[in-house]
Scaffold this active site. Structure first.
Site, mmCIF file in Angstrom:
data_model
loop_
_atom_site.group_PDB
_atom_site.id
_atom_site.type_symbol
_atom_site.label_atom_id
_atom_site.label_comp_id
_atom_site.label_asym_id
_atom_site.label_seq_id
_atom_site.Cartn_x
_atom_site.Cartn_y
_atom_site.Cartn_z
ATOM 1 N N LYS A 84 -43.421 -16.033 -19.789
ATOM 2 C CA LYS A 84 -43.139 -14.634 -20.137
ATOM 3 C C LYS A 84 -41.622 -14.472 -20.175
ATOM 4 O O LYS A 84 -41.006 -14.017 -19.212
ATOM 5 C CB LYS A 84 -43.779 -13.682 -19.123
ATOM 6 C CG LYS A 84 -45.102 -13.117 -19.624
ATOM 7 C CD LYS A 84 -45.696 -12.114 -18.695
ATOM 8 C CE LYS A 84 -45.206 -10.714 -18.947
ATOM 9 N NZ LYS A 84 -45.784 -10.066 -20.128
HETATM 10 N N1 PMP Z 1 -50.347 -11.390 -24.334
HETATM 11 C C1 PMP Z 1 -49.043 -11.077 -24.283
HETATM 12 C C2 PMP Z 1 -48.152 -11.573 -25.360
HETATM 13 C C3 PMP Z 1 -48.536 -10.305 -23.232
HETATM 14 O O1 PMP Z 1 -47.242 -9.980 -23.188
HETATM 15 C C4 PMP Z 1 -49.412 -9.838 -22.236
HETATM 16 C C5 PMP Z 1 -48.890 -8.985 -21.113
HETATM 17 N N2 PMP Z 1 -48.403 -9.774 -20.061
HETATM 18 C C6 PMP Z 1 -50.764 -10.197 -22.326
HETATM 19 C C7 PMP Z 1 -51.202 -10.975 -23.385
HETATM 20 C C8 PMP Z 1 -51.727 -9.795 -21.246
HETATM 21 O O2 PMP Z 1 -51.432 -10.473 -20.066
HETATM 22 P P1 PMP Z 1 -51.738 -9.864 -18.631
HETATM 23 O O3 PMP Z 1 -53.159 -9.477 -18.643
HETATM 24 O O4 PMP Z 1 -51.442 -10.983 -17.709
HETATM 25 O O5 PMP Z 1 -50.851 -8.684 -18.461
#
Ligand code: PMP
Length: 314
Positions: free
Chosen positions: A165
């Site tokens: 991320k």
């Molecule tokens: N895909 C992307 C590109 C994201 O930025 C996120 C948010 N973190 C998600 C999926 C969903 O991930 P999470 O459920 O861990 O927030």
């Protein structure tokens, strides 16, 4: 106007954690030439806390801290804080601000204004902030969003590490989201390099076909989201068939139900794609039922997954 004033006042009063110390949000400043501001070299997390009967609970805190550290490792970014210190600082940030329900933003960045891309021995700072936060899609969280399959492809691991991320990854998300909004839609859906459905700009995607829950697999250039993982586990515990596979664009059009899943988006129904109505255009029964089940878990009324809740006393 009143709401804006109220939020500005609240934001002024919020305390944030920066490199081991709490300070008012307005004092946590960086020089304009900061490496991570100029080049997108920061890394971050997005975490939610929810009100429960016993107080407040941070949802899947350990998984988020692990992903934060994995992201740092991928970029060889040397954090000056351990997993335990980051974990405790997150808890303390929620506690000190007495935030019952909030969005938490851990962020690590190269705190150097020296020109040059190479991160070398540049100082790494770790920041943790938390703000009150409602639905990412506002009222559409309940009624559903209208999406457009983006003309932009999702980045993939041959280009950038997509399980990290990292701030820079999000320019791909931003351009897709902006394109969709400029065309009158609420959100974009990106495809992978080989044309399969990948995910939203900041959310994973699920569809329902004949009572089965289907979501793009890990080879579809997606971030393996923590909400995605939670929903898969909640669905399996409720005897709902879950299939992770490649998803084709036209399968979205013919899905019975479609929804986004992510920390910020939680579960947000999708009611049309490329102006083609999904199902009967209303929020589907499985989407509603999964949202209720997910809500029961995060608010601690269903204790089956209680290990996902980090309860804290405010
Ligand atoms: N895909 C992307 C590109 C994201 O930025 C996120 C948010 N973190 C998600 C999926 C969903 O991930 P999470 O459920 O861990 O927030």
């Amino acid at each position: 106007m009143y709401l804006k004033l109220l939020f500005t006042t609240m934001a002024d009063q919020l305390k944030v954690w920066l490199d081991g110390e709490f300070m008012p949000m307005e004092e946590a400043k960086v020089p304009i030439m900061t490496h991570s501001l100029q080049y997108g070299s920061g890394i971050f997390e997005g975490i939610r806390s929810y009100e429960t009967r016993k107080g407040t609970a941070i949802f899947r805190l350990d998984e988020h801290v692990k992903r934060f550290l994995r992201t740092a490792k991928i970029y060889s970014m040397k954090l000056q804080a351990t997993a335990d210190e980051i974990r405790e600082a997150i808890i303390e940030t929620v506690r000190i601000n007495r935030l019952k329900s909030c969005y938490i933003r851990p962020f690590a960045f190269y705190n150097s204004d020296e020109i040059g891309l190479h991160t070398g021995n540049k100082k790494v700072s770790v920041f943790i902030g938390a703000v009150p936060f409602g639905s990412y899609f506002g009222e559409s969280r309940a009624t559903g969003v209208r999406c457009k399959v983006s003309s932009w492809r999702r980045i993939n691991s041959a280009i950038l590490p997509i399980q990290a991320k990292a701030s820079g990854n999000y320019t791909n998300s931003i351009i897709a989201s902006n394109e969709a909004k400029a065309a009158g839609y609420d959100e974009a859906i990106l495809t992978s390099q080989n044309g399969h459905i990948a995910e939203g700009p900041g959310q994973n995607i699920f569809m329902v076909h004949d009572g089965k829950l289907i979501t793009p697999n890990k080879d579809s250039d997606i971030l393996l989201g923590i909400t995605r993982d939670s929903l898969i586990k909640i669905a399996i515990a409720n005897n709902i068939d879950v299939i992770e596979r490649f998803v084709h664009r036209e399968e979205l059009y013919t899905a019975d139900e479609l929804f986004f899943a992510g920390t910020a988006a939680e579960i947000t129904p999708i009611v049309s794609v490329d102006n083609i109505q999904i199902g009967d255009g209303k929020v589907g029964p499985l989407t509603n039922s999964l949202f209720e089940k997910f809500s029961a878990v995060v608010h601690g009324t269903n204790t089956y997954f209680s290990e996902w809740l980090e309860e804290i006393e405010l």
